[in-house]
Scaffold this active site. Structure first.
Site, mmCIF file in Angstrom:
data_model
loop_
_atom_site.group_PDB
_atom_site.id
_atom_site.type_symbol
_atom_site.label_atom_id
_atom_site.label_comp_id
_atom_site.label_asym_id
_atom_site.label_seq_id
_atom_site.Cartn_x
_atom_site.Cartn_y
_atom_site.Cartn_z
ATOM 1 C CE LYS A 82 -3.854 1.808 2.813
ATOM 2 N NZ LYS A 82 -4.705 1.535 4.006
ATOM 3 C CB SER A 157 -8.129 3.112 3.009
ATOM 4 O OG SER A 157 -7.259 2.585 3.991
ATOM 5 C CB SER A 181 -8.065 0.120 5.879
ATOM 6 O OG SER A 181 -8.859 1.252 5.693
HETATM 7 N N1 GLN Z 1 -13.012 3.210 6.546
HETATM 8 C C1 GLN Z 1 -12.435 3.740 7.726
HETATM 9 C C2 GLN Z 1 -12.153 5.204 7.575
HETATM 10 O O1 GLN Z 1 -12.541 5.728 6.602
HETATM 11 C C3 GLN Z 1 -11.195 2.981 8.086
HETATM 12 C C4 GLN Z 1 -10.044 3.366 7.264
HETATM 13 C C5 GLN Z 1 -8.801 2.612 7.622
HETATM 14 O O2 GLN Z 1 -8.847 1.577 8.294
HETATM 15 N N2 GLN Z 1 -7.676 3.172 7.214
HETATM 16 O O3 GLN Z 1 -11.589 5.839 8.393
#
Ligand code: GLN
Length: 493
Positions: A82, A157, A181
C-alpha cells in the site's frame, strides 16, 4: 509455467516451488509483471512499479538460492505495498496530490524486515487518500475496481492491496488498518486479511493517519501465507515506541499443532451484531453456515454481549479524526509536500497548498478533528470518546472471560457499486460497523472468505482474539479453511 498458472498460487506454495527448484524467482517475477501489465488498466490496483528493479531483485534471490544461501522461506517472493508504507527511493503518495512527488528517503521497518527475509519489495498500491475511506474512491489517482465485478469497489482503504492479490497480480500484499482497511477489502475481494494486535508490527515508516489505531498487516490467498507473513513482519522495534516485545514464534507451525492437538474452541457471537437491520440477508446466511460448520467440527458457539458496540462508529470518528488533524498538520506546503504556485505570502502558502493538496474527505476529517480537539469541545467529544473506548475494551475483556474468540460478519453487505456511496459519508462510515472495535481496543482480527452472495460477490467473516493471540486467530481460521474451499475460487479476468 505461464502467467495464468502461477497467478493464483498461494505464496507458500510458490515458495516451495522455489525451494525445490521447479520455479525460479526470475520466472515468477516475470509472470507477475506480465499479469500486472495486462490487467492493471482495468483494475487500477497499482499506482506504479519498477519492473527492472523487481527483476534485479529476483536475479539476486536466485543467485542466493543457488549458493544455498536463501534468507528465509519467502526468499524470492514478490510483495507489493500500500502506498503509505515507505520504501527508500520510491514515491510515497498516500493516494494524495499533497504527496504526488514525494520520494521516501528511508525504508519502513516492515520493508527492512521483508528485504532481510529475501522478499522482493515491488509495486505501489492504490488506496483511499491518507487511508481515509472504505472504497478506494478518495484516491487522487483514480479509483480501484473489484476484480470480481469491475463496476464495484474492492473496499478500502487498502483496496489496491486487496484487488491486486485477488486478481493474481502479486502473491502477497500489505495494507494498513485503522478502522477496517485490511479486513473490509479482504472480505469484498474473497481473500484473507489480518490486522495484528496494536504494537505487534512496527509502524515506523507507515504514514500516520490515527496513530493509536493504525496497524500494518498482510493479505494472502490462504491462512498459511498470512501466518508466515506475520513471522516476517512482527517484532519489537526501537524506532516505534508503541511496538511491544511479544514473542514471535513460528506461527504457521504452532497453528497446525494447535489444530491437531488442541481442544475445540468456544466462539462468541455478539447478540447485538445480529439485531442490526442493516445486515444483508446474504451475509446473514453465510454467517449461519459458518456457525453450522464450526458446530459440525465440535466447537462451541455461545452468545456474548458487547453492549457498547453501537457507540463504536461515532467514537472512532471522533478519535480517528482528532489524531488525523494533528498528524496531517505536517503537510503544510513548506516541507516535502505540494506547494501552491499561486500563493502570494507565507500564510497564503499554507492555505492554498493545503486547499489544493488535500481532497474533500481528508479536509472533512481535518475540520472534524480540529473541532473535537478545540477548547470548549475537547471534553465533550474527544475525552468522552476516550471514555467510551474504555467501555468497549471492557466489553471485550468480559466476553473473553467466556469465549476464546469473537465471531462476527466482516461487513454488513458485499461490495457495493462504485460511486454509490461516495457522496454520502455516513453511509460509507457505517460500512465499518463490525471492523472498528478491534482498532479501538487494539485486538487482533482476521477476515476469512466464507462464500458468495448473488452476482458472485465474495462474503467474509471476522474473528477477533485477545491481545497477542494471533495464533489462536489463525488456528480458528485454518480450522474453517480445512473444510471449505471458498478461498480457492478466483475472479474470471
Ligand atoms: N473506513 C475507515 C475510515 O474511513 C477505516 C479506514 C482505515 O482503516 N484506514 O476511516
Amino acid at each position: 509455467m505461464n502467467q495464468d498458472s502461477l497467478a493464483y498460487l498461494p505464496a507458500s506454495k510458490l515458495a516451495r516451488l522455489l525451494a525445490s527448484g521447479e520455479l525460479t524467482s526470475v520466472e515468477l517475477s516475470r509472470s507477475v509483471l506480465e499479469r500486472a501489465e495486462h490487467l492493471n488498466a482495468q483494475v487500477n490496483a497499482f499506482l506504479g512499479w519498477d519492473g527492472e528493479d523487481l527483476m534485479a531483485q529476483a536475479e539476486a534471490s536466485d543467485k542466493r538460492r543457488k549458493a544455498d544461501k536463501a534468507l528465509g522461506f519467502f526468499d524470492g517472493i514478490p510483495v507489493a505495498l500500500k502506498n503509505n508504507i515507505a520504501v527508500k527511493g520510491s514515491l510515497l503518495t498516500c493516494g494524495s496530490r499533497m504527496l504526488e512527488n514525494f520520494v521516501s528517503p528511508y525504508d519502513a521497518t516492515v520493508v527492512e524486515r521483508m528485504k532481510a527475509a529475501g522478499m522482493l519489495v515491488w509495486g505501489r498500491l492504490n488506496m483511499d487518500e491518507f487511508a481515509m475511506g472504505s472504497s478506494t474512491e478518495t484516491s487522487y489517482f483514480g479509483s480501484t475496481a473489484n476484480p470480481w465485478d469491475l463496476t464495484r469497489t474492492p473496499g478500502g482503504s487498502s483496496g489496491g492491496s486487496a484487488a491486486a492479490l485477488a486478481a493474481g497480480m502479486s502473491p502477497i500484499t500489505l495494507g494498513s488498518d485503522t478502522g477496517g482497511s485490511i479486513r473490509q477489502p479482504a472480505a469484498f475481494c474473497g481473500i484473507y486479511g489480518l490486522k495484528p494486535t496494536y504494537g505487534r508490527v512496527s509502524r515506523y515508516g507507515l504514514v500516520a493517519f490515527a496513530s493509536s489505531l493504525d496497524q500494518i498487516g498482510p493479505f494472502g490467498h490462504c491462512v498459511e501465507d498470512v501466518a508466515r507473513m506475520m513471522e516476517v513482519l512482527c517484532g519489537v522495534d526501537p524506532k516505534d515506541s508503541s511496538s511491544y516485545p511479544a514473542p514471535v514464534s513460528p506461527f504457521h507451525a504452532e497453528l497446525e499443532l494447535a489444530l491437531t492437538g488442541g481442544r475445540p474452541m468456544v466462539l462468541g457471537l455478539p447478540v447485538e451484531y445480529f439485531k442490526e437491520d442493516g445486515l444483508d440477508p446474504a451475509v446473514r446466511r453465510a454467517m449461519d453456515e459458518v456457525v453450522a460448520y464450526y458446530k459440525g467440527i465440535g466447537w462451541q458457539i455461545k452468545d456474548v454481549s458487547l453492549p457498547n458496540s453501537h457507540l463504536a462508529v461515532p467514537t472512532y470518528y471522533v478519535i480517528a479524526t482528532a489524531e488525523a488533524s494533528s498528524n496531517l498538520a505536517r503537510f503544510d506546503g513548506i516541507r516535502y509536500t505540494h506547494r501552491s504556485e499561486s500563493a502570494s505570502d507565507a500564510v497564503d502558502v499554507y492555505f492554498k497548498s493545503r486547499g489544493e493538496g488535500f481532497g474533500e474527505e481528508v479536509k472533512r476529517r481535518i475540520i472534524l478533528g480540529t473541532f473535537v480537539l478545540s477548547s470548549g469541545y475537547h471534553d465533550a467529544y474527544y475525552l468522552k470518546a476516550q471514555l467510551v473506548r474504555t467501555l468497549i475494551r471492557n466489553d471485550f475483556s468480559k466476553a473473553f472471560g467466556e469465549v476464546d474468540l469473537v465471531l462476527t460478519p466482516t461487513t454488513p453487505s458485499p461490495a457495493f457499486v462504485r460511486g454509490e456511496r461516495i457522496t454520502d459519508p455516513l453511509q460509507m462510515y457505517l460500512n465499518d460497523i463490525y471492523t472498528i472495535c478491534p482498532n479501538l481496543t487494539g485486538l487482533p482480527a482476521i477476515s476469512v472468505p466464507c462464500g458468495f452472495a448473488s452476482q458472485n460477490l465474495p462474503v467474509g467473516f471476522q474473528l477477533i482474539a485477545p491481545h497477542f493471540e494471533e495464533v489462536r486467530l489463525l488456528t480458528a481460521a485454518r480450522a474453517y479453511e480445512k473444510g471449505n474451499d471458498w478461498h480457492t475460487r478466483h475472479p474470471a479476468l
